[in-house]
Design a protein around this motif. Structure first.
Motif, PDB file in Angstrom:
ATOM      1  N   CYS A  13      47.115  45.400  42.859  1.00 45.47           N
ATOM      2  CA  CYS A  13      46.769  46.684  42.244  1.00 45.47           C
ATOM      3  C   CYS A  13      47.998  47.578  42.180  1.00 45.47           C
ATOM      4  O   CYS A  13      49.010  47.331  42.839  1.00 45.47           O
ATOM      5  CB  CYS A  13      45.646  47.379  43.015  1.00 45.47           C
ATOM      6  N   LYS A  14      47.875  48.601  41.361  1.00 43.02           N
ATOM      7  CA  LYS A  14      48.956  49.565  41.235  1.00 43.02           C
ATOM      8  C   LYS A  14      48.848  50.628  42.323  1.00 43.02           C
ATOM      9  O   LYS A  14      47.744  50.959  42.786  1.00 43.02           O
ATOM     10  CB  LYS A  14      48.918  50.232  39.858  1.00 43.02           C
ATOM     11  N   SER A  15      49.964  51.162  42.705  1.00 35.66           N
ATOM     12  CA  SER A  15      49.995  52.226  43.704  1.00 35.66           C
ATOM     13  C   SER A  15      49.153  53.408  43.237  1.00 35.66           C
ATOM     14  O   SER A  15      49.213  53.799  42.070  1.00 35.66           O
ATOM     15  CB  SER A  15      51.444  52.665  43.934  1.00 35.66           C
ATOM     16  N   GLY A  16      48.343  53.946  44.120  1.00 31.87           N
ATOM     17  CA  GLY A  16      47.507  55.086  43.793  1.00 31.87           C
ATOM     18  C   GLY A  16      46.077  54.734  43.442  1.00 31.87           C
ATOM     19  O   GLY A  16      45.211  55.607  43.401  1.00 31.87           O
ATOM     20  N   THR A  17      45.816  53.471  43.187  1.00 33.30           N
ATOM     21  CA  THR A  17      44.445  53.065  42.862  1.00 33.30           C
ATOM     22  C   THR A  17      43.695  52.700  44.144  1.00 33.30           C
ATOM     23  O   THR A  17      44.280  52.552  45.212  1.00 33.30           O
ATOM     24  CB  THR A  17      44.441  51.875  41.907  1.00 33.30           C
ATOM     25  N   SER A  18      42.385  52.561  44.008  1.00 34.80           N
ATOM     26  CA  SER A  18      41.548  52.174  45.141  1.00 34.80           C
ATOM     27  C   SER A  18      41.062  50.753  44.972  1.00 34.80           C
ATOM     28  O   SER A  18      40.827  50.290  43.859  1.00 34.80           O
ATOM     29  CB  SER A  18      40.347  53.116  45.261  1.00 34.80           C
ATOM     30  N   VAL A  19      40.910  50.072  46.073  1.00 33.87           N
ATOM     31  CA  VAL A  19      40.498  48.677  46.066  1.00 33.87           C
ATOM     32  C   VAL A  19      39.337  48.488  47.028  1.00 33.87           C
ATOM     33  O   VAL A  19      39.396  48.961  48.171  1.00 33.87           O
ATOM     34  CB  VAL A  19      41.662  47.753  46.491  1.00 33.87           C
ATOM     35  N   LYS A  20      38.302  47.806  46.578  1.00 33.28           N
ATOM     36  CA  LYS A  20      37.148  47.534  47.439  1.00 33.28           C
ATOM     37  C   LYS A  20      37.104  46.052  47.786  1.00 33.28           C
ATOM     38  O   LYS A  20      37.211  45.193  46.903  1.00 33.28           O
ATOM     39  CB  LYS A  20      35.850  47.930  46.746  1.00 33.28           C
ATOM     40  N   ILE A  21      36.912  45.769  49.051  1.00 32.78           N
ATOM     41  CA  ILE A  21      36.796  44.398  49.536  1.00 32.78           C
ATOM     42  C   ILE A  21      35.406  44.232  50.151  1.00 32.78           C
ATOM     43  O   ILE A  21      34.982  45.053  50.957  1.00 32.78           O
ATOM     44  CB  ILE A  21      37.869  44.086  50.604  1.00 32.78           C
ATOM     45  N   GLU A  22      34.722  43.174  49.758  1.00 31.02           N
ATOM     46  CA  GLU A  22      33.384  42.911  50.264  1.00 31.02           C
ATOM     47  C   GLU A  22      33.397  41.811  51.319  1.00 31.02           C
ATOM     48  O   GLU A  22      34.122  40.840  51.206  1.00 31.02           O
ATOM     49  CB  GLU A  22      32.452  42.485  49.127  1.00 31.02           C
ATOM     50  N   CYS A  23      32.556  41.980  52.287  1.00 31.60           N
ATOM     51  CA  CYS A  23      32.360  40.981  53.342  1.00 31.60           C
ATOM     52  C   CYS A  23      30.872  40.712  53.460  1.00 31.60           C
ATOM     53  O   CYS A  23      30.094  41.643  53.698  1.00 31.60           O
ATOM     54  CB  CYS A  23      32.914  41.510  54.659  1.00 31.60           C
ATOM     55  N   ARG A  24      30.493  39.447  53.276  1.00 31.40           N
ATOM     56  CA  ARG A  24      29.080  39.092  53.312  1.00 31.40           C
ATOM     57  C   ARG A  24      28.804  37.983  54.313  1.00 31.40           C
ATOM     58  O   ARG A  24      29.550  37.011  54.381  1.00 31.40           O
ATOM     59  CB  ARG A  24      28.604  38.600  51.939  1.00 31.40           C
ATOM     60  N   SER A  25      27.745  38.150  55.064  1.00 30.02           N
ATOM     61  CA  SER A  25      27.256  37.048  55.891  1.00 30.02           C
ATOM     62  C   SER A  25      26.217  36.313  55.048  1.00 30.02           C
ATOM     63  O   SER A  25      25.233  36.901  54.617  1.00 30.02           O
ATOM     64  CB  SER A  25      26.644  37.569  57.199  1.00 30.02           C
ATOM     65  N   LEU A  26      26.460  35.035  54.789  1.00 33.81           N
ATOM     66  CA  LEU A  26      25.670  34.310  53.786  1.00 33.81           C
ATOM     67  C   LEU A  26      24.370  33.746  54.328  1.00 33.81           C
ATOM     68  O   LEU A  26      23.384  33.623  53.602  1.00 33.81           O
ATOM     69  CB  LEU A  26      26.505  33.190  53.169  1.00 33.81           C
ATOM     70  N   ASP A  27      24.337  33.361  55.571  1.00 32.71           N
ATOM     71  CA  ASP A  27      23.139  32.701  56.079  1.00 32.71           C
ATOM     72  C   ASP A  27      22.658  33.284  57.393  1.00 32.71           C
ATOM     73  O   ASP A  27      21.909  32.636  58.134  1.00 32.71           O
ATOM     74  CB  ASP A  27      23.388  31.194  56.220  1.00 32.71           C
ATOM     75  N   PHE A  28      23.058  34.514  57.658  1.00 39.85           N
ATOM     76  CA  PHE A  28      22.562  35.185  58.854  1.00 39.85           C
ATOM     77  C   PHE A  28      22.694  36.697  58.670  1.00 39.85           C
ATOM     78  O   PHE A  28      23.432  37.169  57.804  1.00 39.85           O
ATOM     79  CB  PHE A  28      23.320  34.741  60.115  1.00 39.85           C
ATOM     80  N   GLN A  29      21.964  37.417  59.481  1.00 37.71           N
ATOM     81  CA  GLN A  29      22.048  38.874  59.467  1.00 37.71           C
ATOM     82  C   GLN A  29      23.019  39.329  60.550  1.00 37.71           C
ATOM     83  O   GLN A  29      23.021  38.780  61.657  1.00 37.71           O
ATOM     84  CB  GLN A  29      20.664  39.485  59.698  1.00 37.71           C
ATOM     85  N   ALA A  30      23.816  40.302  60.204  1.00 36.62           N
ATOM     86  CA  ALA A  30      24.864  40.755  61.110  1.00 36.62           C
ATOM     87  C   ALA A  30      24.661  42.218  61.465  1.00 36.62           C
ATOM     88  O   ALA A  30      24.713  43.086  60.596  1.00 36.62           O
ATOM     89  CB  ALA A  30      26.233  40.557  60.466  1.00 36.62           C
ATOM     90  N   THR A  31      24.446  42.472  62.745  1.00 33.45           N
ATOM     91  CA  THR A  31      24.319  43.860  63.169  1.00 33.45           C
ATOM     92  C   THR A  31      25.672  44.549  63.171  1.00 33.45           C
ATOM     93  O   THR A  31      25.777  45.742  62.920  1.00 33.45           O
ATOM     94  CB  THR A  31      23.741  43.929  64.592  1.00 33.45           C
ATOM     95  N   THR A  32      26.699  43.794  63.465  1.00 36.47           N
ATOM     96  CA  THR A  32      28.031  44.363  63.601  1.00 36.47           C
ATOM     97  C   THR A  32      29.027  43.555  62.784  1.00 36.47           C
ATOM     98  O   THR A  32      29.000  42.321  62.809  1.00 36.47           O
ATOM     99  CB  THR A  32      28.478  44.355  65.078  1.00 36.47           C
ATOM    100  N   MET A  33      29.868  44.269  62.065  1.00 35.20           N
ATOM    101  CA  MET A  33      30.970  43.619  61.342  1.00 35.20           C
ATOM    102  C   MET A  33      32.272  44.286  61.738  1.00 35.20           C
ATOM    103  O   MET A  33      32.304  45.486  62.053  1.00 35.20           O
ATOM    104  CB  MET A  33      30.744  43.710  59.827  1.00 35.20           C
ATOM    105  N   PHE A  34      33.309  43.513  61.736  1.00 32.09           N
ATOM    106  CA  PHE A  34      34.625  43.983  62.152  1.00 32.09           C
ATOM    107  C   PHE A  34      35.606  43.786  61.006  1.00 32.09           C
ATOM    108  O   PHE A  34      35.540  42.803  60.271  1.00 32.09           O
ATOM    109  CB  PHE A  34      35.125  43.187  63.364  1.00 32.09           C
ATOM    110  N   TRP A  35      36.532  44.708  60.907  1.00 30.92           N
ATOM    111  CA  TRP A  35      37.608  44.589  59.915  1.00 30.92           C
ATOM    112  C   TRP A  35      38.941  44.528  60.639  1.00 30.92           C
ATOM    113  O   TRP A  35      39.247  45.367  61.496  1.00 30.92           O
ATOM    114  CB  TRP A  35      37.586  45.761  58.938  1.00 30.92           C
TER     115      TRP A  35
END
Lengths: 117, 112
Positions: A13-35
């Motif tokens: 991306c270019k400087s100054g823009t915003s970027v969104k990153i997705e994290c998905r748990s595919l086969d379970f439910q997650a109470t807590t996620m870490f980055w």
């Protein structure tokens, strides 16, 4: 076994823009996620911990207004890098702890490489 | 604070060679210790763990023993295979809390 996906895998991306990153748990439910963030030849550094339906807890030195985290459901957390700059270029990794899982169990995504020009 | 130090790579070995990847740690209290492995293009996977002193974690032929006296958790395998080529991370978790502290990772390349 438990699978965690991240999207996109790479983003430029270019400087100054915003970027969104997705994290998905595919086969379970997650109470807590870490980055995490990883610089070349350095260890994974925990940026923040997010619990579904509540505000994320950021580690010392991580700007919460720059790295927006949303954990809207038990299977999805998003990290938005706002007004990205070249120094934000890095490898971002998420992990997820299953609902009812052992305290130390985390399943990791494959990571997203961000390059800010 | 907590920290993990592991040997720098890359480590290049021939198939069937003996592997040692050194890992030492600094922590308050009594942490749990882990080795994670990351294969190309995949996420980190837990390889083995040990939760108290003198415990030995083992999986897929890999072993590591929790040595409190030397604050170490070295990873060993008697005979590596090409399929073991990956990046290995040593890590610790302080008891009762969810935060995991990682080492820098060691890249292992096994050649036929």
């Amino acid at each position: 076994g438990a699978v965690v996906s991240q999207h996109p895998s790479r983003v430029i991306c270019k400087s100054g823009t915003s970027v969104k990153i997705e994290c998905r748990s595919l086969d379970f439910q997650a109470t807590t996620m870490f980055w995490y963030r990883q610089f070349p030849k350095q260890s994974l550094m925990l940026m923040a911990t997010s619990n579904e339906g509540s505000k994320a807890t950021y580690e010392q030195g991580v700007e919460k207004d720059k790295f927006l985290i949303n954990h809207a459901s038990l299977t999805l957390s998003t990290l938005t890098v706002t007004s990205a700059h070249p120094e934000d270029s890095s490898f971002y990794i998420c992990s997820a702890r299953p609902l009812g899982g052992v305290q130390e169990t985390q399943y990791f995504g494959p990571g997203t490489r961000l390059l800010v020009l | 604070g907590n920290s993990v130090t592991q040997m720098e790579g890359p480590v290049t070995l021939s198939e069937e060679a003996f592997l040692t990847i050194n890992c030492t740690y600094t922590a308050t209290g009594y942490p749990s210790l882990f080795w994670y492995v990351q294969y190309p293009g995949e996420g980190l996977q837990l390889l083995l763990k040990a939760t108290k002193a003198d415990d030995k974690g083992s999986n897929k032929g890999f072993e590591a023993t929790y040595r409190k006296e030397t604050t170490s958790f070295h990873l060993e395998k008697g005979s590596v295979q090409v399929s073991d080529s990956a990046v290995y991370f040593c890590a610790l978790s302080d008891g009762g809390y969810q935060k995991v502290t990682f080492g820098t990772g060691t890249k292992l390349q096994v050649i036929p």
